[in-house]
Design an enzyme around this catalytic site. Structure first.
Site, PDB file in Angstrom:
ATOM      1  N   CYS A   1       0.824  -1.217   0.000  1.00 26.30           N
ATOM      2  CA  CYS A   1       0.000   0.000   0.000  1.00 26.30           C
ATOM      3  C   CYS A   1       0.858   1.267   0.000  1.00 26.30           C
ATOM      4  O   CYS A   1       0.500   2.274  -0.622  1.00 26.30           O
ATOM      5  CB  CYS A   1      -0.956   0.008   1.184  1.00 26.30           C
ATOM      6  SG  CYS A   1      -0.151  -0.058   2.803  1.00 26.30           S
TER       7      CYS A   1
ATOM      8  N   HIS B   1      -1.705   1.325   7.355  1.00 29.58           N
ATOM      9  CA  HIS B   1      -2.113   1.276   5.949  1.00 29.58           C
ATOM     10  C   HIS B   1      -1.984   2.681   5.351  1.00 29.58           C
ATOM     11  O   HIS B   1      -2.269   3.677   6.012  1.00 29.58           O
ATOM     12  CB  HIS B   1      -3.560   0.790   5.839  1.00 29.58           C
ATOM     13  CG  HIS B   1      -4.076   0.728   4.430  1.00 29.58           C
ATOM     14  ND1 HIS B   1      -3.643  -0.214   3.518  1.00 29.58           N
ATOM     15  CD2 HIS B   1      -4.977   1.512   3.770  1.00 29.58           C
ATOM     16  CE1 HIS B   1      -4.266  -0.024   2.355  1.00 29.58           C
ATOM     17  NE2 HIS B   1      -5.075   1.020   2.491  1.00 29.58           N
TER      18      HIS B   1
END
Length: 323
Positions: free
Chosen positions: A13, A268
């Site tokens: 990510c 994330h």
């Protein structure tokens, strides 16, 4: 739209978010499209700019909602950018940029890339006893802004962070420097003056805090940043070492935000990017891309009670009127 996602190939990510910020920047892709294509298959496989160009072309063929960055990720792994590990977005941006610069063969493209991203400052060190002063020019690719002051008090806005970063600092006690004129260690005043700002300005909000115990924790407090940023309204005359022409171009508009959610050990990344061709905001969350509004981007300002919430980590501003 020209907004295409990137599949998560295993904790990618961070890489996906940083790549989107590069590839949605039409000034960067204008340079990328003019690179020298490597001759043999091995060189092609190991050339970062070329692999980025292939990825860009795959994203722009317009047939898929998302593509896989696996070839580029494998290429990067040859340069110690590990696969399947969580990276720090600020560090990954610097690593990627330096690899791109090193592997571009044309000197004029290297110069353009540097001009597009490089911040120039002048560091001053002045003895407080005899007033002798040394000056040194240096460059950086990001402005690494503290979000706390020296007393661990929270800075309240992006403008506060910028003013704090460029403030003069007294070096006293055990921080004193040796003065050749005085022949001994004396108190010094250390300051930094802004000389040149690039077309694409990357600001790193230092939200990850290292403590003496080697424990890293995230500073999630509320820190607003504006859509429009004018450095002439933030810095004083003493904090600038630039002519009027240079300073006239110091007006910026927000282009992208790389945001982090979760903790330092389990987090994330996603990217909010304003399309320079459509003037619309998009959220790039790996393979998922959707149009968003400014109010959605403002949700990355942070909140001191939401430690797992989404907070802006990299801010990328674009010059409104480049010279």
């Amino acid at each position: 739209t020209g907004a295409v996602g990137l599949y998560n190939i295993g904790q990618s990510c961070c890489l996906n978010s940083v790549l989107q910020v590069f590839l949605m920047n039409i000034h960067f892709t204008g340079i990328l499209r003019r690179i020298t294509v490597p001759r043999c298959a091995v060189q092609k496989r190991n050339n970062v700019p070329y692999q980025m160009l292939l990825l860009l072309e795959e994203m722009q063929c317009g047939k898929r909602k998302a593509v896989s960055p696996v070839d580029l990720a494998c290429c990067l792994s040859a340069y110690r950018v590990k696969l399947f590990v969580q990276h720090d977005a600020a560090q990954l941006f610097l690593t990627l940029w330096n690899l791109i610069k090193r592997q571009m063969k044309k000197p004029e493209l290297v110069e353009e890339l540097s001009y597009l991203y490089t911040i120039c400052v002048q560091e001053h060190l002045a003895c407080q006893k005899c007033s002798s002063e040394t000056k040194r020019n240096s460059s950086m690719l990001t402005l690494p802004l503290p979000v706390l002051d020296s007393n661990s008090h929270m800075l309240k806005t992006l403008e506060d962070c910028l003013q704090y970063f460029f403030r003069p600092e007294e070096l006293t006690d055990h921080n004193m420097c040796f003065c050749e004129q005085c022949g001994r260690k004396t108190p010094f005043l250390q300051s930094m003056k802004l000389v040149h700002l690039p077309q694409t300005l990357t600001i790193h909000l230092k939200r990850f805090c290292f403590e003496k115990s080697a424990y890293v924790h995230k500073l999630s407090h509320y820190l607003p940043f504006p859509q429009d940023l004018d450095f002439n309204a933030i810095l004083t005359e003493n904090q600038c070492q630039a002519d009027d022409n240079e300073k006239a171009a110091w007006q910026y508009e927000l282009f992208a935000v790389v945001a982090h959610s979760g903790s330092t050990s389990c987090g994330h990344y996603c990217a909010y990017i304003r399309s320079l061709t459509e003037c619309k905001w998009y959220c790039f969350n790996d393979s998922e891309v959707c149009q968003v509004w400014w109010d959605d981007v403002k949700c990355t300002y942070g909140h001191f009670k939401l430690h797992w919430g989404e907070t802006a980590y990299l801010l990328i501003y674009m010059k409104k009127h480049p010279q």
